[in-house]
Motif scaffolding. Structure first.
Motif, PDB file in Angstrom:
ATOM      1  N   ILE A 164       0.870  -0.847   0.563  1.00 48.45           N
ATOM      2  CA  ILE A 164      -0.111  -0.007  -0.175  1.00 48.45           C
ATOM      3  C   ILE A 164       1.216   1.177   0.378  1.00 48.45           C
ATOM      4  O   ILE A 164       0.527   1.831  -0.906  1.00 48.45           O
ATOM      5  N   ALA A 165       1.964   1.338   0.536  1.00 51.82           N
ATOM      6  CA  ALA A 165       2.458   2.270   0.900  1.00 51.82           C
ATOM      7  C   ALA A 165       3.699   2.899  -0.250  1.00 51.82           C
ATOM      8  O   ALA A 165       3.597   3.679  -0.784  1.00 51.82           O
ATOM      9  N   LYS A 166       4.047   1.736  -0.675  1.00 52.64           N
ATOM     10  CA  LYS A 166       4.862   1.372  -1.838  1.00 52.64           C
ATOM     11  C   LYS A 166       4.459   1.907  -3.440  1.00 52.64           C
ATOM     12  O   LYS A 166       4.628   2.965  -4.144  1.00 52.64           O
TER      13      LYS A 166
ATOM     14  N   ASP B 156       1.023   3.560  -3.291  1.00 53.72           N
ATOM     15  CA  ASP B 156       1.306   4.739  -3.429  1.00 53.72           C
ATOM     16  C   ASP B 156       1.976   5.910  -3.528  1.00 53.72           C
ATOM     17  O   ASP B 156       1.420   7.122  -4.277  1.00 53.72           O
TER      18      ASP B 156
ATOM     19  N   LEU C 154       1.876   6.354  -7.597  1.00 50.49           N
ATOM     20  CA  LEU C 154       0.208   6.735  -8.362  1.00 50.49           C
ATOM     21  C   LEU C 154       0.517   8.458  -7.948  1.00 50.49           C
ATOM     22  O   LEU C 154      -0.310   8.721  -8.478  1.00 50.49           O
ATOM     23  N   ALA C 155       0.810   8.368  -6.280  1.00 54.21           N
ATOM     24  CA  ALA C 155       1.430  10.308  -6.355  1.00 54.21           C
ATOM     25  C   ALA C 155       2.237  10.487  -7.488  1.00 54.21           C
ATOM     26  O   ALA C 155       1.758  11.731  -8.388  1.00 54.21           O
TER      27      ALA C 155
ATOM     28  N   GLU D 262       0.365   9.319 -11.514  1.00 49.45           N
ATOM     29  CA  GLU D 262      -0.807  10.209 -11.436  1.00 49.45           C
ATOM     30  C   GLU D 262      -1.770   9.538 -12.892  1.00 49.45           C
ATOM     31  O   GLU D 262      -2.430   8.858 -13.816  1.00 49.45           O
TER      32      GLU D 262
ATOM     33  N   CYS E  52      -3.480  -2.847  -3.673  1.00 42.00           N
ATOM     34  CA  CYS E  52      -3.339  -1.666  -4.735  1.00 42.00           C
ATOM     35  C   CYS E  52      -4.706  -1.812  -4.876  1.00 42.00           C
ATOM     36  O   CYS E  52      -4.620  -0.047  -5.110  1.00 42.00           O
TER      37      CYS E  52
ATOM     38  N   ALA F  13      -4.619   0.968  -2.076  1.00 42.73           N
ATOM     39  CA  ALA F  13      -4.138   2.479  -2.405  1.00 42.73           C
ATOM     40  C   ALA F  13      -5.009   3.023  -3.532  1.00 42.73           C
ATOM     41  O   ALA F  13      -5.376   4.234  -3.260  1.00 42.73           O
ATOM     42  N   SER F  14      -5.465   2.426  -4.243  1.00 39.26           N
ATOM     43  CA  SER F  14      -6.322   3.207  -5.557  1.00 39.26           C
ATOM     44  C   SER F  14      -7.493   4.049  -5.349  1.00 39.26           C
ATOM     45  O   SER F  14      -7.667   5.058  -5.221  1.00 39.26           O
TER      46      SER F  14
ATOM     47  N   LYS G  99      -8.332   5.101  -2.388  1.00 37.98           N
ATOM     48  CA  LYS G  99      -7.730   6.125  -1.391  1.00 37.98           C
ATOM     49  C   LYS G  99      -7.701   7.374  -2.129  1.00 37.98           C
ATOM     50  O   LYS G  99      -7.479   8.373  -1.410  1.00 37.98           O
ATOM     51  N   ARG G 100      -6.934   7.106  -3.176  1.00 39.96           N
ATOM     52  CA  ARG G 100      -6.820   8.436  -4.179  1.00 39.96           C
ATOM     53  C   ARG G 100      -7.427   8.502  -5.337  1.00 39.96           C
ATOM     54  O   ARG G 100      -7.861   9.891  -5.997  1.00 39.96           O
TER      55      ARG G 100
END
Length: 168
Positions: A99-101, A103, A106-107, A110, A126, A129-130, A132-133
Motif C-alpha cells: 500500500i505504501a509503495k 501509493d 500513484l502520487a 497519476e 493496490c 491504495a487506488s 484512497k486516491r
C-alpha cells in the motif's frame, strides 16, 4: 493535476474519461500467476499507443529472479515500468508495504486507471491504495468465490471486487 473522471451512465455502467488524450493504465502484477493474466492485456493495450499508455507495475510480492525472468521471457513481457520490491514478511506487513509503495507510485505517476488481477495480496492492497486516491480500478478475474473466508484469497477477492469500478 488533471484528474480522471468516472461517471455512471443511465444504465449504471461506469464510463472513465482519461485526463489526457491517452489513458494511462497502471497494470499490477504481484505473483507469478498474475504475469500470465497481464501479458495479453498489456500486449493488446500496447497495440494502441495513441490511445493507451500502459505501465506494468511489479510489486515483488513473490519474487524469485529466475522464475520471474522465465515468465517475462516466455510471455514476451517488457521489464516492469516500476518494481516496488516489497517486504516478504508476514502478510500484514507485506500488505502495508505494498500500500505504501504503490501509493507513492500513484502520487508520482497519476494513472487514469489501475488494473489489478487475480486474488493475491498485491491485488487488494493496490486496489485499496487506488481507492484512497479516487483512481478508478478494474479487477480482472472478478466475481470468483469459494465462500470460504478462512482463505486469504477469498478475502482478497471480496475486497478487490468491492473497491473496483469495473469487474472482468
Amino acid at each position: 493535476a488533471p484528474q480522471t473522471t468516472l461517471v455512471y451512465s443511465p444504465n449504471n455502467q461506469p464510463e472513465i474519461t482519461p485526463s489526457e488524450d491517452q489513458m494511462k493504465i497502471a497494470i499490477v502484477a504481484g505473483a507469478r500467476p498474475n504475469f500470465m493474466k497481464v501479458a495479453p492485456i498489456l500486449s493488446e493495450l500496447r497495440r494502441y499507443p495513441d490511445d493507451f499508455t500502459p505501465q506494468l507495475i511489479h510489486t515483488g510480492q513473490h519474487y524469485d529472479y529466475q522464475l520471474s525472468d522465465i515468465f517475462f521471457k516466455a510471455l514476451a513481457l517488457p521489464p516492469p515500468d516500476a518494481y516496488l520490491d516489497v517486504t516478504r514478511g508476514n502478510e500484514g506487513q507485506q500488505a502495508a508495504d505494498i500500500i505504501a509503495k504503490f501509493d507513492a507510485y500513484l502520487a508520482a505517476e497519476e494513472p487514469d486507471l489501475v488494473l489489478v488481477v487475480g486474488d493475491v495480496t498485491s491485488t487488494s492492497a493496490c486496489a485499496l491504495a487506488s481507492s484512497k486516491r479516487f483512481i478508478p480500478i478494474a479487477h480482472v478475474e472478478a466475481g470468483l468465490r469459494s465462500r470460504d473466508r478462512t482463505m486469504p484469497e477469498e478475502l482478497t477477492r471480496i475486497v478487490a471486487d468491492a473497491l473496483s469500478d469495473l469487474l472482468f
